[in-house]
Motif scaffolding. Structure first.
Motif, PDB file in Angstrom:
ATOM      1  N   UNK A 132     -18.882   3.948 -10.468  1.00 52.87           N
ATOM      2  CA  UNK A 132     -18.446   2.590 -10.131  1.00 52.87           C
ATOM      3  C   UNK A 132     -17.989   2.328 -11.736  1.00 52.87           C
ATOM      4  N   UNK A 133     -18.935   2.345 -12.460  1.00 55.51           N
ATOM      5  CA  UNK A 133     -18.686   2.142 -13.786  1.00 55.51           C
ATOM      6  C   UNK A 133     -17.515   2.732 -14.454  1.00 55.51           C
ATOM      7  N   UNK A 134     -17.104   3.907 -14.190  1.00 54.68           N
ATOM      8  CA  UNK A 134     -15.989   4.683 -14.779  1.00 54.68           C
ATOM      9  C   UNK A 134     -14.755   4.187 -13.782  1.00 54.68           C
ATOM     10  N   UNK A 135     -14.966   3.896 -12.702  1.00 58.84           N
ATOM     11  CA  UNK A 135     -13.688   3.263 -11.777  1.00 58.84           C
ATOM     12  C   UNK A 135     -13.235   1.820 -12.566  1.00 58.84           C
ATOM     13  N   UNK A 136     -14.288   1.090 -12.893  1.00 58.90           N
ATOM     14  CA  UNK A 136     -14.118  -0.232 -13.510  1.00 58.90           C
ATOM     15  C   UNK A 136     -13.373  -0.110 -14.863  1.00 58.90           C
ATOM     16  N   UNK A 181      -5.720   4.170  -7.076  1.00 62.18           N
ATOM     17  CA  UNK A 181      -5.620   5.389  -6.410  1.00 62.18           C
ATOM     18  C   UNK A 181      -6.783   6.361  -7.284  1.00 62.18           C
ATOM     19  N   UNK A 182      -7.124   5.863  -8.372  1.00 62.91           N
ATOM     20  CA  UNK A 182      -8.358   6.739  -9.167  1.00 62.91           C
ATOM     21  C   UNK A 182      -9.464   6.339  -8.333  1.00 62.91           C
ATOM     22  N   UNK A 183      -9.830   5.115  -8.072  1.00 62.67           N
ATOM     23  CA  UNK A 183     -10.854   4.557  -7.168  1.00 62.67           C
ATOM     24  C   UNK A 183     -11.121   5.440  -6.039  1.00 62.67           C
ATOM     25  N   UNK A 184      -9.930   5.582  -5.255  1.00 58.36           N
ATOM     26  CA  UNK A 184     -10.140   6.245  -4.085  1.00 58.36           C
ATOM     27  C   UNK A 184     -10.578   7.555  -4.230  1.00 58.36           C
ATOM     28  N   UNK A 223      -7.814   2.016   0.731  1.00 56.72           N
ATOM     29  CA  UNK A 223      -6.721   3.091   1.012  1.00 56.72           C
ATOM     30  C   UNK A 223      -5.627   2.185   1.680  1.00 56.72           C
ATOM     31  N   UNK A 224      -5.957   1.057   2.348  1.00 55.81           N
ATOM     32  CA  UNK A 224      -4.933   0.292   2.843  1.00 55.81           C
ATOM     33  C   UNK A 224      -4.210  -0.286   1.918  1.00 55.81           C
ATOM     34  N   UNK A 225      -4.840  -0.557   0.708  1.00 54.79           N
ATOM     35  CA  UNK A 225      -3.826  -1.410  -0.293  1.00 54.79           C
ATOM     36  C   UNK A 225      -3.035  -0.439  -1.347  1.00 54.79           C
ATOM     37  N   UNK A 226      -3.179   0.807  -0.945  1.00 56.13           N
ATOM     38  CA  UNK A 226      -2.142   1.844  -1.722  1.00 56.13           C
ATOM     39  C   UNK A 226      -0.861   1.995  -1.041  1.00 56.13           C
ATOM     40  N   UNK A 227      -0.034   2.710  -1.906  1.00 58.81           N
ATOM     41  CA  UNK A 227       1.011   3.064  -1.496  1.00 58.81           C
ATOM     42  C   UNK A 227       1.346   3.957  -0.201  1.00 58.81           C
ATOM     43  N   UNK A 228       2.187   3.747   0.622  1.00 60.74           N
ATOM     44  CA  UNK A 228       2.393   4.506   1.871  1.00 60.74           C
ATOM     45  C   UNK A 228       1.948   6.058   1.991  1.00 60.74           C
ATOM     46  N   UNK A 229       2.633   6.766   0.934  1.00 56.10           N
ATOM     47  CA  UNK A 229       2.305   8.219   0.807  1.00 56.10           C
ATOM     48  C   UNK A 229       0.901   8.425   0.502  1.00 56.10           C
ATOM     49  N   UNK A 230       0.474   7.482  -0.702  1.00 49.24           N
ATOM     50  CA  UNK A 230      -1.073   7.787  -0.793  1.00 49.24           C
ATOM     51  C   UNK A 230      -1.949   7.677   0.309  1.00 49.24           C
ATOM     52  N   UNK A 231      -1.635   6.447   1.105  1.00 47.03           N
ATOM     53  CA  UNK A 231      -2.290   6.090   2.129  1.00 47.03           C
ATOM     54  C   UNK A 231      -2.503   7.351   3.185  1.00 47.03           C
ATOM     55  N   UNK A 232      -1.469   8.023   3.561  1.00 47.79           N
ATOM     56  CA  UNK A 232      -1.295   8.967   4.377  1.00 47.79           C
ATOM     57  C   UNK A 232      -2.270  10.087   3.795  1.00 47.79           C
TER      58      UNK A 232
END
Length: 156
Positions: A87-91, A97-100, A138-147
């Motif tokens: 979580x620290x690295x994600x912050x 996208x990196x977080x997911x 995931x819902x907050x990402x671009x449609x392609x990345x969501x899929x």
């Protein structure tokens, strides 16, 4: 001493010359390990997000291999520590996208971990909470990345 707001800090930093800013950054990096890690990310790794993700994945892989499997108590402690570091690295990155991607990797490692986490309620709940959190992100990402990420999430 009460800390100044971000807006106040921004206004004050705008009035400083580059040499003073350099000295402030170096002094700030001496006080906390997290400050130094964030500065390292911003200066050296922010330009290569894929390389950063791979580095973090390697570290998570290493930490999972070092877990003491003698009892579930030690496993829980280690898994929580790994998640806290992740979580620290994600912050530091701030990229959704990196977080997911990193959380999906963590969940995959946890799912494949032996002894199975299904024998421990705490670890199972932690795993389920992360899957729920990932689904929201995931819902907050671009449609392609969501899929793409949705398919990986469905496998987990």
């Amino acid at each position: 001493m009460k800390a100044a707001t971000v807006i106040q800090l921004k206004k004050e930093l705008q009035h400083r010359n580059p040499e003073e800013l350099l000295q402030l950054c170096l002094r700030l990096s001496k006080f906390k390990k997290e400050n130094k890690e964030l500065l390292t990310y911003l200066l050296f790794e922010a330009d290569d997000e894929e390389g950063y993700i791979e580095t973090v994945k390697e570290e998570v892989d290493q930490l999972f291999s070092e877990i003491n499997t003698a009892s579930y108590f030690y496993i829980k402690k280690s898994v929580r520590k790994i998640l806290r570091n992740l979580k620290k690295y994600i912050r530091y990155s701030g990229n959704k996208a990196t977080e997911v991607e990193l959380l999906l990797f963590f969940c995959q490692k946890l799912k494949d971990f032996r002894p199975s986490i299904n024998r421990n309620t705490t670890l199972t709940n932690l795993y389920e909470r992360q899957l729920t959190y990932i689904a929201k992100k995931i819902k907050l990402l671009h449609k392609d990345l969501q899929y793409d990420y949705g398919m990986i999430l469905d496998e987990l």
